[in-house]
Design an enzyme around this catalytic site. Structure first.
Site, PDB file in Angstrom:
ATOM      1  N   LYS A 135      -4.534  29.865   7.823  1.00  0.00           N
ATOM      2  CA  LYS A 135      -4.988  29.226   6.584  1.00  0.00           C
ATOM      3  C   LYS A 135      -6.371  28.595   6.767  1.00  0.00           C
ATOM      4  O   LYS A 135      -7.257  28.780   5.944  1.00  0.00           O
ATOM      5  CB  LYS A 135      -3.985  28.140   6.135  1.00  0.00           C
ATOM      6  CG  LYS A 135      -2.571  28.641   5.936  1.00  0.00           C
ATOM      7  CD  LYS A 135      -1.641  27.555   5.425  1.00  0.00           C
ATOM      8  CE  LYS A 135      -1.416  26.387   6.375  1.00  0.00           C
ATOM      9  NZ  LYS A 135      -0.636  26.737   7.581  1.00  0.00           N
ATOM     10  N   ARG A 192       3.264  20.691   0.933  1.00  0.00           N
ATOM     11  CA  ARG A 192       4.241  21.148   1.917  1.00  0.00           C
ATOM     12  C   ARG A 192       5.664  20.829   1.481  1.00  0.00           C
ATOM     13  O   ARG A 192       6.602  21.162   2.203  1.00  0.00           O
ATOM     14  CB  ARG A 192       3.973  20.464   3.262  1.00  0.00           C
ATOM     15  CG  ARG A 192       3.137  21.297   4.243  1.00  0.00           C
ATOM     16  CD  ARG A 192       2.893  20.412   5.441  1.00  0.00           C
ATOM     17  NE  ARG A 192       2.642  21.081   6.683  1.00  0.00           N
ATOM     18  CZ  ARG A 192       1.426  21.252   7.214  1.00  0.00           C
ATOM     19  NH1 ARG A 192       0.348  20.901   6.552  1.00  0.00           N
ATOM     20  NH2 ARG A 192       1.302  21.795   8.403  1.00  0.00           N
ATOM     21  N   ARG A 194      -4.881  28.797  20.749  1.00  0.00           N
ATOM     22  CA  ARG A 194      -5.893  28.319  19.802  1.00  0.00           C
ATOM     23  C   ARG A 194      -6.729  27.140  20.345  1.00  0.00           C
ATOM     24  O   ARG A 194      -6.217  26.244  20.992  1.00  0.00           O
ATOM     25  CB  ARG A 194      -5.150  27.881  18.538  1.00  0.00           C
ATOM     26  CG  ARG A 194      -5.937  27.094  17.547  1.00  0.00           C
ATOM     27  CD  ARG A 194      -5.273  27.102  16.209  1.00  0.00           C
ATOM     28  NE  ARG A 194      -4.239  26.082  16.039  1.00  0.00           N
ATOM     29  CZ  ARG A 194      -3.619  25.866  14.887  1.00  0.00           C
ATOM     30  NH1 ARG A 194      -3.889  26.609  13.837  1.00  0.00           N
ATOM     31  NH2 ARG A 194      -2.704  24.931  14.799  1.00  0.00           N
ATOM     32  N   ARG A 220      -5.383  21.226  20.020  1.00  0.00           N
ATOM     33  CA  ARG A 220      -4.608  20.221  19.308  1.00  0.00           C
ATOM     34  C   ARG A 220      -3.418  19.767  20.136  1.00  0.00           C
ATOM     35  O   ARG A 220      -2.750  20.574  20.767  1.00  0.00           O
ATOM     36  CB  ARG A 220      -4.121  20.798  17.978  1.00  0.00           C
ATOM     37  CG  ARG A 220      -5.175  20.726  16.902  1.00  0.00           C
ATOM     38  CD  ARG A 220      -4.777  21.463  15.673  1.00  0.00           C
ATOM     39  NE  ARG A 220      -3.444  21.148  15.173  1.00  0.00           N
ATOM     40  CZ  ARG A 220      -2.987  21.542  13.995  1.00  0.00           C
ATOM     41  NH1 ARG A 220      -3.782  22.250  13.197  1.00  0.00           N
ATOM     42  NH2 ARG A 220      -1.784  21.260  13.600  1.00  0.00           N
ATOM     43  N   ARG A 270       7.606  22.103  13.924  1.00  0.00           N
ATOM     44  CA  ARG A 270       6.732  22.440  12.789  1.00  0.00           C
ATOM     45  C   ARG A 270       7.243  23.665  12.039  1.00  0.00           C
ATOM     46  O   ARG A 270       7.208  23.715  10.814  1.00  0.00           O
ATOM     47  CB  ARG A 270       5.296  22.677  13.290  1.00  0.00           C
ATOM     48  CG  ARG A 270       4.576  21.377  13.623  1.00  0.00           C
ATOM     49  CD  ARG A 270       3.454  21.579  14.616  1.00  0.00           C
ATOM     50  NE  ARG A 270       2.306  22.260  14.076  1.00  0.00           N
ATOM     51  CZ  ARG A 270       1.368  22.831  14.848  1.00  0.00           C
ATOM     52  NH1 ARG A 270       1.468  22.814  16.170  1.00  0.00           N
ATOM     53  NH2 ARG A 270       0.337  23.400  14.289  1.00  0.00           N
TER      54      ARG A 270
END
Ligand code: AMP
Length: 213
Positions: free
Chosen positions: A13, A87, A126, A160, A171
């Protein structure tokens, strides 16, 4: 145009939102980025959300709705991209009302589908530029060999704290339990387009452009 990019963590996203910002002058509203900024600057709200975010759980609706309200009240834009918001169904209803208060409405919701194995692989590989937010992936888009961000030249790469397997499990569960009902909600409103989020960045971008045209 006001759009939502909907999808699980790691669906891409943020990456696609950045492209839309560059190409169409839209404004990206990422509640995750806003919360991380609050955490880093040590505000009271940042302290409250830090532990929740580290676990991978959802921050309360009131907090994130407040963040979006503030942005919609203050930022003038040629369209907003909502990234990581809403969300929950309560957040979705709040967004409809907040936009209506500005004389605006939602134009489209793009659901980015990616299977769970690919999400785990993407998230654990990532990193991002701490300066401009450019997203890197150890396998498909490694950090430049000269140690400088290809977008802004900074050399402050970050991973992160919640990009680890344990918080990722939480998550994903939060996504399926609380966020995936939004797929049916926006489908029923005739606003949803599903795209395959698994391909190359350019292929996914083309699918999003088609969905929005
Ligand atoms: P993200 O950068 O979108 O992956 O968000 C990182 C974390 O911030 C999430 O795991 C949540 O803890 C929190 N968060 C971000 N957006 C929301 C939201 N709309 N509602 C609740 N919590 C959120």
């Amino acid at each position: 145009m006001n759009i939502i990019l909907l999808g699980p963590p790691g669906a891409g996203k943020g990456t696609q939102a950045r492209i839309l910002v560059e190409e169409h002058g839209m404004v990206q509203l990422s509640t995750g980025d806003m919360l991380r900024a609050a955490k880093e600057s040590g505000t009271e709200m940042g302290d409250i959300v830090a532990d929740v975010m580290a676990r991978g759980a959802l921050v309360t609706d009131d907090i994130v709705i407040g963040l979006i309200r503030e942005q919609l009240n203050t930022v003038n834009a040629n369209g907003f991209i909502f990234d990581g918001f809403p969300r929950t169904l309560a957040q979705a209803d709040a967004l409809t009302n907040l936009l209506a208060a500005e004389g605006e409405s939602l134009d489209a919701v793009v659901e980015m589908e990616v299977d769970d194995d690919a999400l785990v692989a993407r998230i654990t590989a990532r990193s991002t530029c701490g300066d401009c937010g450019e997203v890197y992936n150890d396998n498909t888009k490694p950090q430049p060999a000269d140690g400088k961000c290809s977008n802004c030249g900074a050399s402050d790469f970050r991973r992160r704290a919640d990009d680890n397997e344990e918080s990722l499990r939480t998550r994903l569960m939060e996504y399926y339990k609380k966020t995936s009902p939004l797929i049916g909600y926006y489908y029923a409103k005739g606003m949803l387009t599903k795209i395959n989020g698994l391909g190359e960045i350019a292929t996914v971008k083309a699918a999003i452009d088609k969905a929005l045209s």
